[in-house]
Design a protein around this motif. Structure first.
Motif, short mmCIF file in Angstrom:
data_model
loop_
_atom_site.label_atom_id
_atom_site.label_comp_id
_atom_site.label_asym_id
_atom_site.label_seq_id
_atom_site.Cartn_x
_atom_site.Cartn_y
_atom_site.Cartn_z
N SER A 186 72.07 58.31 54.15
CA SER A 186 70.53 58.10 53.84
C SER A 186 69.55 59.29 53.83
N PHE A 187 69.21 59.92 52.82
CA PHE A 187 68.79 60.97 52.31
C PHE A 187 67.18 61.29 53.30
N TYR A 188 66.47 59.93 53.00
CA TYR A 188 65.44 59.46 53.73
C TYR A 188 65.53 59.67 55.23
N THR A 189 66.24 58.46 56.07
CA THR A 189 66.49 59.24 57.93
C THR A 189 66.70 60.07 58.26
N SER A 190 67.66 60.87 57.17
CA SER A 190 69.16 61.32 57.55
C SER A 190 70.03 60.96 57.94
N ASP A 191 70.29 58.99 57.55
CA ASP A 191 71.14 58.52 58.56
C ASP A 191 72.83 58.96 57.74
N ILE A 192 73.96 59.44 58.41
CA ILE A 192 74.78 58.70 58.12
C ILE A 192 75.69 58.42 59.34
N ALA A 193 76.78 57.19 58.32
CA ALA A 193 76.74 56.01 58.90
C ALA A 193 78.88 56.54 58.64
N PHE A 194 79.61 56.55 59.86
CA PHE A 194 80.80 56.40 59.20
C PHE A 194 82.38 55.40 59.74
N ILE A 195 82.38 55.10 58.72
CA ILE A 195 83.29 53.19 58.56
C ILE A 195 84.68 53.94 59.13
N CYS A 218 63.96 56.52 71.83
CA CYS A 218 63.62 58.12 70.81
C CYS A 218 62.31 58.88 72.07
N ASN A 219 62.74 60.72 72.02
CA ASN A 219 61.78 61.23 72.96
C ASN A 219 60.88 62.29 72.72
N TYR A 220 60.84 62.13 70.68
CA TYR A 220 59.60 63.29 70.54
C TYR A 220 59.33 62.88 69.75
N TRP A 221 57.82 63.28 69.60
CA TRP A 221 57.04 63.07 68.70
C TRP A 221 57.09 64.88 67.65
N ILE A 222 57.19 64.07 66.35
CA ILE A 222 57.19 65.59 65.31
C ILE A 222 55.48 65.74 64.63
N GLN A 223 55.16 66.12 65.43
CA GLN A 223 53.59 66.58 64.51
C GLN A 223 53.71 67.71 63.44
N GLN A 224 53.00 67.12 62.22
CA GLN A 224 52.75 68.66 61.35
C GLN A 224 50.94 68.73 61.10
N ASP A 225 50.67 69.79 61.04
CA ASP A 225 49.61 70.30 60.30
C ASP A 225 49.23 69.53 59.63
N SER A 226 49.34 69.72 58.17
CA SER A 226 49.06 69.10 57.03
C SER A 226 49.85 68.22 56.54
N LEU A 227 49.18 67.66 55.41
CA LEU A 227 50.08 66.15 54.61
C LEU A 227 50.71 66.63 54.31
N ASP A 228 51.80 67.89 54.43
CA ASP A 228 52.93 68.03 53.53
C ASP A 228 54.03 67.49 53.40
N PHE A 229 54.25 67.02 54.57
CA PHE A 229 55.61 66.26 55.19
C PHE A 229 54.89 64.91 55.34
N MET A 230 53.91 64.27 54.55
CA MET A 230 54.15 62.60 54.60
C MET A 230 55.28 62.60 53.93
N SER A 231 56.14 62.77 53.16
CA SER A 231 56.70 62.63 52.49
C SER A 231 58.08 62.84 53.12
N LEU A 232 59.02 62.67 53.89
CA LEU A 232 60.32 63.24 54.63
C LEU A 232 61.25 63.94 53.39
N ASN A 233 61.25 63.33 52.43
CA ASN A 233 61.86 64.58 51.24
C ASN A 233 61.27 65.36 50.52
N LEU A 234 60.66 66.12 51.71
CA LEU A 234 59.98 67.42 50.66
C LEU A 234 60.23 68.60 49.74
N VAL A 235 59.41 68.69 48.49
CA VAL A 235 60.51 69.39 47.91
C VAL A 235 59.16 69.97 47.74
#
Length: 1110
Positions: A457-466, A719-736
């Protein structure tokens, strides 16, 4: 105040979580909105919306605690003046749309109606990103956030085609018994659009493909097609034993590997018919037995807003060694996939030395080819990287090959995580490379099993191994630890991630996304209860400080080697937690392997989060007595209770319990000899130099044994961390993000630990990596505050004026795998952003409604808008009545063309938008085209700015717009300026400082046109009617072709030369002649008025009165 309003205020105050910018990993574990495009409550967990040529209508329900739509709560929000917002975003854009408050209290839903043009004006078929949508009660605040997707059905390439004979509903069921496997591929830009292929047993022939546009959320939504006839059309023989082997959907093409050959579609963007067409690719010397064992390999990249350097590659490999007479057993091609080249060009003298290419991938970030190869004779497995030259890999490696250890005996494949530079090699071990294949680190050792397939999953960066035994492992991109999701017992299945990162189990009969899904997209409920990653043996705690412990895994001395493998700590335990049933949690930081002490061959270093519960005297009566410990030989120690008259001492249930003494080695009881004596193993035997005596109350017992059932488990860390980004650039996780020549990018992050004892101070909790270091310069600075929050500032700049694309990876290495965001992978393109434009800022502001009416008067009553005549063309230097330009304005093919009397005017003038149509309505001019200044849309242009003659020192103010901001055009953005209709009678004035003068003198001979400084540029016009100017930034200062066009209509112009002079001279001559005639008449006493009067009244007749006498 009314009670409902009080309730709403309390409800909202309880939900407010103020934050600056965007905060990740802070989401609720449930969804609050259920939205659809047809007003029907679907009950699906995910929100799937679709954009057609019509308006986007969205109906939203608010779900109560029972997950059912609630009219009451909606009414409360409405009475409080609140309605949700809908945010539509992709990697480069986001926009907010507001639901309107409903005046009806009995309505069950909110409704919004958005014209398609407000979302996108494009309708061409292309690889376009699927939008992420977010519903929230207030933008910027985490109030009832719920995510979904929006798919453009008009533009997605694969959806425009008929894939074959469509199965009637439920007629696919007769195939279930003949299915031998499943292959899934998905659209790189819209992961909800996917194809599923059924691998059939030899008893039934055919190519059967299912297609979904909603991510396999329901089995009924998937449409099934029989492509067998399409495959057979290209064959002259071999009409037997046909099935799908593998398939890949690229940005613009579909590639299908069947048992009878490889087939490639045409370009999916250009449908000539509704039926898809396939072309067969020939590989000399390869037959059906080879195709059955073939594999397709593809590095998934989304090419929305495609650059010239972005090209898809596909590789086919055959599971057999290449013979000396064959060119290769591995071939690759770039789109359109018609010409396939061998992956290897080297000549080998000995057939035994010919390496078998397991996988060959193209790394588009570094423009290199990556090989995973295996030599059967020497049992060597290695990765080699070669640079691409003219589209082919070079014979010389980029750097020395990486050889895997000999214990890596079963390599299966290699894959890039989508939209990243992280490379994974998998088999009976899993390896990760963060530098494009130069080096690898081991991620996990599977010993008796192996990974046979992966899902990403590119959105959540998950990788599953079967795994081959049905076990599913999961990690995050770039993370060096992993988690176990569970076990799937289905005989035939595969895993698939949709666009939001929900994981689905696909079988021939059903699609399962589980129940009780988490609101943030990490759906793991298809695996049931989270597995306990503990193992069946005792673990022995050893304090090394007040907050740190080491746990040793106990392996009985006579245990077989195979059984001992199951009694060890492994890499999978890194980052997990040890939890005790009574109380206590410890976080595992490191895993160690060692040969001593005997009986303890693996251990983990842990950080104590909550103290562990100890045994009391009721559970272990031996705690009532003092204790003596002495070495008894043969690695064992003897524990003796030294009280007199012992009636209660060691019990058989004390076996595998741990004696713990602060400041000393721990001892695990292995055998109870009698009530007073027991045998034990020490965790640190070398520290016990003599007999030890401990009084009552100075020693303790812990029960981490397994004989009578384990009281401890190993689980996933929350889950043990919050990640805060000061602008709205990372509103989308797959930023370009785009970076132009000489520009920079800056990102600021704040990493907030949310769990006790989880700070990594003084070590930064984040790693920053770049996929292609030769493309960009990246500088990172960080610091901790007093609350152990970590602040990270990243500065990115271009290098060497190179074009390219790479990923900037931010890996929060101490974060839990259970977090939604633990890896941020923004893509940085050293190129021109499609949102970067240059615009002319007019010196006057005219409201849009006045442009529609065509009337906007200044203080003197002068109309500042000119509506151009039908089929208007500007004058030329030959005169107003002789236009020579090809450009029509306000075109209407049904009306006559003015100023078209002369031959040269008839030869020129060509319609563009209105070509080959008979009326203006058929030109299909959009409102955007009617207001555009571009010469390409001149047919549609109706109204322009109107000025009085003469135009002097008109400021040509230019601004350069980026995604979020704008800047004034100034050096080094020098410009050239032309009049598109070849008109003259205009001139420019600008400032030429010394630095601009040097650039101007250098550029003008090269460009063969004048170069101007845009800062303080002024325009003067001495001509009449329409002037259409084009301003362009000189090449070399930007990756973009920055240009702008604007029009000025000059009106109320005096007559041009010689008309004005001729009229003046004629008037002077006539007046002079009249004066001269008046002077002559006066001199000669001639009174023309009197004469005129007599002529009008005539001469009077005089009568006589004379009398004659006779």
């Amino acid at each position: 105040m009314e009670p409902p309003l009080i309730y709403v205020m309390l409800l909202l105050l309880g939900a407010f979580e103020f934050s600056s910018g965007v905060v990740h990993n802070k989401g609720k574990e449930r969804t609050f909105f259920s939205c659809s495009g047809d007003g029907i409550y679907t009950g699906l967990h995910a929100i799937k919306l679709f954009l057609t040529t019509d308006n986007l209508k969205v109906y939203c329900f608010f779900k109560n605690e029972n997950q059912s739509p609630s009219q009451k709560i909606l009414g409360l929000f409405t009475s409080g003046g609140l309605a949700p917002n809908m945010i539509i975003m992709n990697s480069t854009y986001y926009g907010t749309y507001h639901f309107k408050l409903s005046p009806f209290t009995d309505r069950l839903q909110w409704i919004i109606d958005i014209p398609r043009e407000k979302i996108t004006v494009n309708t061409d078929i292309a690889a376009v990103e699927q939008w992420i949508i977010k519903f929230t009660m207030h933008e910027g605040l985490n109030i009832y956030d719920t995510e979904g997707t929006l798919l453009d059905l008009v533009r997605e390439p694969i959806l425009q085609w008929n894939l074959g004979t469509e199965f009637i509903q439920n007629s696919i069921t007769h195939l279930y018994a003949f299915v031998d496997g499943i292959k899934v591929t998905r659209s790189p830009c819209a992961n909800d659009v996917a194809l599923i292929g059924l691998i059939m047993k030899p008893l039934l022939n055919g190519v059967f493909i299912g297609r979904t546009a909603s991510g396999f959320w329901t089995y009924e939504e998937c449409k099934w097609y029989d492509m067998t006839k399409l495959i057979y059309e290209g064959l002259k023989y071999e009409h037997q034993i046909l099935t799908v082997i593998d398939l890949v959907l690229t940005n613009h093409f579909l590639v299908i590997l069947t048992s009878l050959g490889l087939y490639v579609s045409g370009d999916l963007r250009y449908p000539t018919t509704s039926q898809i067409k396939l072309s067969r690719i020939e590989f000399c010397g390869f037959e059906r037995v080879d195709y059955i064992k073939g594999n397709l390999w593809y590095n998934e990249k989304c090419f929305a807003n495609r650059e010239h350097f972005e090209v898809d590659y596909v590789t086919i490999t055959f599971k057999r060694n290449r013979t000396l007479s064959e060119s290769s057993s591995c071939f690759f091609s770039k789109e359109p996939f018609l010409h396939w080249l061998p992956c290897l060009y080297e000549n080998y003298q000995n057939e035994r030395d010919v390496p078998h290419v397991i996988t060959f991938l193209i790394d588009q970030e570094t423009e290199s080819g990556v090989y995973l190869m295996h030599i059967q004779s020497s049992r060597e497995t290695y990765v080699t990287v070669s640079m691409l030259k003219d589209g082919s890999p070079s014979a010389h490696p980029k750097f020395p090959s990486f050889k895997f250890p000999s214990t890596f005996t079963h390599p299966v494949g290699m894959v890039f995580h989508p939209r990243s530079h992280f490379l994974y090699v998998y088999g009976d071990k899993v390896w990760i490379s963060m530098d494009g294949g130069n080096t690898f680190e081991i991620l996990c050792n599977l010993v008796l099993n192996y990974v046979q397939e992966t899902a990403h999953s590119f959105y959540t960066s998950d990788i599953a191994f079967i795994l081959n035994d049905g076990k599913i492992l999961m990690t995050k991109a770039g993370l060096n630890r992993y988690n176990e999701l569970g076990m799937l017992n289905d005989t035939i299945f595969t895993l698939y991630y949709d666009h939001l990162g929900y994981i689905h189990k696909l079988t021939p009969r059903s699609f399962d996304y589980g129940t009780n899904l988490l609101g943030h997209g990490n759906s793991v409920s298809i695996f049931g209860k989270a597995p306990d990653m503990g193992f069946e043996t005792a673990i022995v705690p050893q304090y090394i400080s007040a907050k740190e412990m080491v746990f040793f895994a106990y392996v009985p001395l006579k245990t077989s080697k195979d059984l001992a493998q199951t009694m060890n700590f492994k890499n999978i335990h890194t980052g997990k937690t040890i939890e005790y049933s009574k109380s206590g949690i410890a976080y595992i930081r490191n895993v160690f392997s060692h040969d001593d002490p005997k009986g303890f061959y693996t251990s983990v270093h842990t950080e104590l989060i909550e103290p562990f519960g100890m045994e009391d005297s009721k559970e272990s009566p031996c705690l009532h007595h003092p204790l003596e410990i002495k070495y008894s030989g043969n690695i064992f120690f003897t524990l003796t209770l030294t009280s007199q008259n012992i009636q209660e001492g060691f019990l058989s249930t004390d076996v595998e319990k741990t004696v713990l003494i602060p400041g000393h080695s721990s001892f695990m009881i292995t055998e109870v000899e009698n009530m007073q004596t027991a045998k034990a193993l020490a965790t640190m035997p070398q520290t016990v130099k003599s007999t030890l005596n401990f009084p009552l109350g100075s020693w303790f017992l812990y029960n981490f044994g397994s004989i009578r059932g384990r009281n401890w488990t190993i689980g996933t860390k929350p889950c043990n961390y919050w990640i805060q980004q000061d602008s709205l650039d990372f509103m989308s996780l797959n930023l370009v993000k785009y970076i132009d020549v000489g520009n920079t990018l800056n990102f600021q992050f704040k990493i907030i630990p949310t769990a006790k004892g989880m700070s990594t101070y003084p070590i930064p909790p984040v790693s920053v990596m770049i996929g292609n270091p030769s493309l960009l310069d990246v500088k990172a600075q960080g610091f901790f505050d007093l609350f152990f929050n970590y602040y990270l500032n990243i500065h990115v700049s271009g290098k060497f004026f190179l074009k390219g694309s790479t990923t900037l990876a931010l890996i929060f290495w101490e974060g839990s795998v259970s977090c939604l965001v633990i890896s941020l992978l923004p893509t940085i393109k050293s190129s021109c952003s499609y949102l970067r434009t240059m615009q002319h800022r007019p010196g006057r502001n005219i409201p849009p409604e006045d442009w529609i009416s065509g009337v906007h008067k200044d203080s003197h009553g002068f109309n500042m808008i000119k509506t151009l005549p039908i089929n208007y063309r500007p004058p030329s230097k030959m005169g107003i009545s002789i236009p020579l330009t090809d450009n029509f304005y306000h075109a209407d093919p049904s009306k006559p063309i003015p100023r078209n009397r002369f031959h040269k005017s008839k030869e020129t003038g060509k319609y563009k938008q209105c070509a080959n149509v008979t009326s203006r309505e058929m030109c299909n001019c959009s409102q955007h085209q009617k207001t555009s200044h571009a010469v390409a849309f001149s047919d549609c242009k109706e109204k322009v700015h109107r000025f009085k003659f003469p135009v002097t020192q008109y400021p040509v103010a230019l601004e350069i717009f980026n995604e979020r901001d704008k800047i004034s055009a100034e050096p080094p953005y020098l410009v050239t300026m032309t009049e598109v209709n070849m008109r003259e009678n205009w001139q420019l004035k600008h400032n030429v400082p010394e630095n601009v003068k040097k650039m101007k003198n250098y550029l003008e001979p090269l460009l063969k046109t004048p170069v101007y400084n845009p800062l303080g540029l002024n325009l003067s016009i001495k001509g009449s009617e329409l002037f259409h100017f084009r301003v362009s930034v000189v090449p070399g200062v930007s990756f973009c072709d920055l240009h702008e066009e604007f029009q000025i209509y000059v009106d109320e112009v005096p007559l041009p030369f010689p008309g004005h002079a001729l009229i003046a001279v004629s008037t002077s001559v006539v007046l002079g002649g009249l004066i001269f005639m008046a002077f002559v008449f006066q001199l000669r006493n001639i009174h023309p008025l009197r004469a005129l009067k007599r002529s009008i009244m005539g001469n009077p007749v005089q009568t006589s009165t004379t009398t004659v006498n006779s």
